[in-house]
Motif scaffolding. Structure first.
Motif, mmCIF file in Angstrom:
data_model
loop_
_atom_site.group_PDB
_atom_site.id
_atom_site.type_symbol
_atom_site.label_atom_id
_atom_site.label_comp_id
_atom_site.label_asym_id
_atom_site.label_seq_id
_atom_site.Cartn_x
_atom_site.Cartn_y
_atom_site.Cartn_z
ATOM 1 N N THR A 44 0.827 -1.268 0.044
ATOM 2 C CA THR A 44 0.018 -0.080 -0.002
ATOM 3 C C THR A 44 0.807 1.278 0.025
ATOM 4 N N ARG A 99 -0.536 9.272 -7.986
ATOM 5 C CA ARG A 99 -1.824 8.411 -7.942
ATOM 6 C C ARG A 99 -1.835 6.826 -7.525
ATOM 7 N N GLU A 143 -3.940 15.231 -6.292
ATOM 8 C CA GLU A 143 -4.185 14.472 -7.750
ATOM 9 C C GLU A 143 -5.042 13.122 -7.509
ATOM 10 N N VAL A 144 -5.505 13.111 -6.031
ATOM 11 C CA VAL A 144 -6.495 12.004 -6.249
ATOM 12 C C VAL A 144 -7.701 12.414 -5.194
ATOM 13 N N MET A 162 -7.787 4.631 -2.885
ATOM 14 C CA MET A 162 -7.646 3.480 -3.525
ATOM 15 C C MET A 162 -6.756 2.288 -2.847
ATOM 16 N N LYS A 163 -6.975 2.361 -1.595
ATOM 17 C CA LYS A 163 -6.182 1.313 -0.671
ATOM 18 C C LYS A 163 -4.750 1.613 -0.496
ATOM 19 N N MET A 164 -4.300 2.856 -1.371
ATOM 20 C CA MET A 164 -2.921 3.200 -1.285
ATOM 21 C C MET A 164 -2.808 4.453 -0.098
ATOM 22 N N GLU A 165 -1.247 4.375 0.143
ATOM 23 C CA GLU A 165 -1.101 5.844 0.762
ATOM 24 C C GLU A 165 -0.092 6.467 -0.271
ATOM 25 N N ILE A 166 -0.822 7.753 -0.758
ATOM 26 C CA ILE A 166 -0.300 8.506 -1.701
ATOM 27 C C ILE A 166 0.119 9.915 -0.822
ATOM 28 N N PRO A 167 1.392 10.202 -1.392
ATOM 29 C CA PRO A 167 1.905 11.310 -0.767
ATOM 30 C C PRO A 167 1.536 12.675 -1.685
ATOM 31 N N ILE A 197 3.280 16.271 -2.539
ATOM 32 C CA ILE A 197 4.543 16.665 -2.465
ATOM 33 C C ILE A 197 4.664 18.015 -2.804
ATOM 34 N N GLU A 250 6.466 19.925 -4.939
ATOM 35 C CA GLU A 250 7.373 19.655 -6.088
ATOM 36 C C GLU A 250 8.485 20.761 -6.001
ATOM 37 N N GLU A 273 -10.137 15.185 -5.978
ATOM 38 C CA GLU A 273 -9.176 15.663 -6.922
ATOM 39 C C GLU A 273 -9.127 16.978 -7.306
#
Lengths: 512, 73
Positions: free
Chosen positions: A280, A331, B9-10, B37-42, B44, B46, B64
């Motif tokens: 994950t 994403r 972004e999400v 989506m069950k993910m760890e999304i940073p 940032i 940039e 988003e």
């Protein structure tokens, strides 16, 4: 003075006039603003002493009064060697009538493009121009005389690579050639647009900010028309040289081979450490790319556009490859419409110039939902799929972690690559097991029975089941990836055609 | 000093905030981590910059394109 001396004196006088550009005052203003002039740019681009000019004594002819004030008709063109290789080059001279398009300079550009195409030379455009020359183009006679008389003017069949730099205000032809090129580097402060803010303001009756309309951020992040952003003219021109170093001079030859830098592959032993243990968590795939390819050879394109897809040229064992990767950092690696378009255009570039593709896969699938559909996701996904199917250069894919659903096919799964390899960390299935448990069994995470069904779905996604049906031709240890790819590039080298593909996408649109 | 709006972004929820207002962030530094989506999304920074304000709190849902932080360059 004898005859020889008279001719010399006349020649020298004409030459001085022709090389004057827009005059000392305008040139000094540019210098103060930190911008190189057209001739300085060419000097930076071409190997010392290699530039041979075409049309030094050409001038504007539409208006006889312009003849003495339009050296080179505002566009300096010729042939120069770029890193030892012959190229056709064009530098817009903004100090002469804003480098606007006129009858004479139109013929100069046409000649350069004709020679480049027929003799197999890369074409370089140093863009900075105000668009069609006024009032020459006004009226039906002006239009009829000046525009559209060369039916191939904006035809693009990718016979030779085109590289462009957007270095200042670029309207009209400078913008057209930038988007027709394989590579466009943009200098901060430059503007790339159809027409000037003045004209745009007149047309829509409101103030238009040039940077908002066509500045570097717009083209780096929104349109993708800028492949690279730099701060100075010098950096932009150096980037053109780097880009061309990966490409053949024309589509009928293989890309040049470079020496393998010392230290290449050094980090391979620890490459698995660049991927988090938890499925994950995300990571930056570009770190893996830089580790796998020849040292310092990764030249990323469109880094700020469609960031979930990574594209760039690189070398493996000295040979040019095109890297296509999913980047979980953005994403979670879920591919969106922008990423599809970016990858499609890169696949077309590589296939058109005989550059093998290496696909590094870690994607949970395509972004879905209302917004994705409004961005025309199905069309973009199929364009990319079609491009991959039409590719005739070698395609090697390595599944690093996730490969799900249709994205499995788009990233080279099955016979959409010449070889599919997978890391032991790979998981392949139609959808994420968490969602599959809900779809198949109707159980949400946390409810009784979820863990058991999840474990079953998860096990069924393993690389070993995948390899057992020969869907992966190899399961490779992560640290072996570089050596495996170098060997497979050798196995799949296009021997029967001297490294040259079939270029089925040579007329694919140059932007999207 | 240009003001930089940081957008997600999400669509997802704010799982963990990693930076605080006033902090100077290096290019590529993580401001917060979203769960999506069950993910760890940073999220940032940039180009890096100084974090002026956070517009969301942990646990909050985000869409988003939503502005979640403001930086100065």
């Amino acid at each position: 003075m004898n005859r020889q001396q008279r001719l010399e004196a006349e020649f020298a006088a004409q030459e001085t006039k022709a090389r004057a550009m827009g005059g000392a005052e305008k040139l000094a203003r540019r210098k103060a603003a930190g911008m190189l002039n057209a001739r300085e740019r060419l000097q930076r681009l071409c190997d010392p002493g290699s530039f041979i000019e075409s049309g030094l004594f050409a001038t504007s002819t539409s208006n006889p009064a312009d003849r003495d004030s339009t050296p080179c008709d505002g566009k300096v063109v010729g042939f120069g060697r770029v890193n030892g290789r012959e190229a056709a080059v064009l530098a817009n001279d903004f100090t002469v009538l804003g480098a606007s398009s006129g009858a004479t300079n139109g013929r100069k550009i046409a000649h350069m493009k004709r020679v480049a195409t027929q003799r197999g030379l890369p074409m370089v455009f140093l863009g900075e121009s105000s668009g069609a020359r006024m009032p020459d183009h006004m009226g039906s006679r002006g239009m009829g005389m000046l525009l559209g008389n060369d039916g191939t003017q904006y035809q693009r069949m990718r016979e030779t690579p085109w590289a462009s730099a957007t270095l200042g205000l670029s309207y009209g032809s400078s913008s057209w050639y930038a988007v027709l090129s394989e590579f466009n580097v943009m200098r901060k402060g430059a503007v790339l647009a159809v027409s000037s803010p003045l004209l745009a303001s007149l047309a829509i009756k409101q103030d238009v900010d040039p940077q908002e309309m066509g500045g570097w951020r717009v083209h780096a992040e929104v349109t993708g028309f800028a492949d690279l952003i730099v701060d100075t003219d010098e950096e932009a021109i150096d980037a053109l040289k780097v880009f061309l170093s990966y490409l053949p001079s024309h589509h009928r030859e293989a890309p040049p081979v470079a020496a393998v830098p010392a230290g290449s592959g050094e980090g391979m032993r620890d490459i698995l450490g660049l991927m988090p243990e938890s499925r994950t968590q995300v990571y930056d795939v570009r770190k893996l790319v830089r580790t796998i390819v020849d040292r310092d050879s990764f030249f990323e394109l469109k880094a700020r556009f469609g960031k979930v897809g990574v594209t760039g040229l690189a070398r493996l064992g000295g040979r040019t490859v095109g890297i296509v990767a999913n980047n979980p950092l953005s994403r979670g690696g879920a591919m969106d419409a922008d990423a599809c378009e970016k990858l499609t255009s890169f696949i077309v570039l590589c296939d058109s110039f005989n550059i093998p593709l290496v696909l590094l896969v870690d994607t949970p699938g395509f972004v879905i939902g209302t917004e994705a559909e409004r961005q025309r996701a199905p069309g973009k996904i199929m364009n990319m799929m079609n491009a991959l199917a039409l590719t005739t250069v070698p395609k090697l894919s390595v599944i690093l972690r996730k490969s799900y659903g249709q994205a499995y096919l788009n990233m080279g799964g099955g016979r959409n690559s010449d070889e599919v390899a997978a890391w032991p960390t790979a998981e392949v299935s139609f959808m994420d097991p968490t969602f599959a448990v809900k779809v198949v069994h109707g159980i949400d995470p946390g409810l009784p029975g979820f863990d058991k069904e999840f474990a079953e779905m998860d096990r069924a996604s393993s690389v070993w089941d995948f390899a057992s049906v020969y869907a992966a031709q190899a399961v490779i240890r992560p640290q072996e990836t570089r050596d495996y790819l170098i060997r497979m590039l050798e196995v799949h080298r296009l021997r029967l055609s001297d490294g040259v593909g079939r270029h089925l996408m040579r007329a694919w649109p140059t932007s999207f | 000093m240009a003001s930089i709006k940081i957008k997600t972004e999400v669509t997802g929820s704010v799982w963990k905030i990693e930076a605080r207002a006033g902090q100077r962030l290096a290019p590529g530094a993580t401001i917060m981590i979203l769960e999506s989506m069950k993910m760890e999304i940073p999220v940032i920074a940039e180009d890096g910059g100084t974090l002026v304000e956070l517009h969301v709190a942990e646990g909050e849902s985000v869409n988003e394109g939503q502005v979640v932080a403001t930086l100065t360059g």
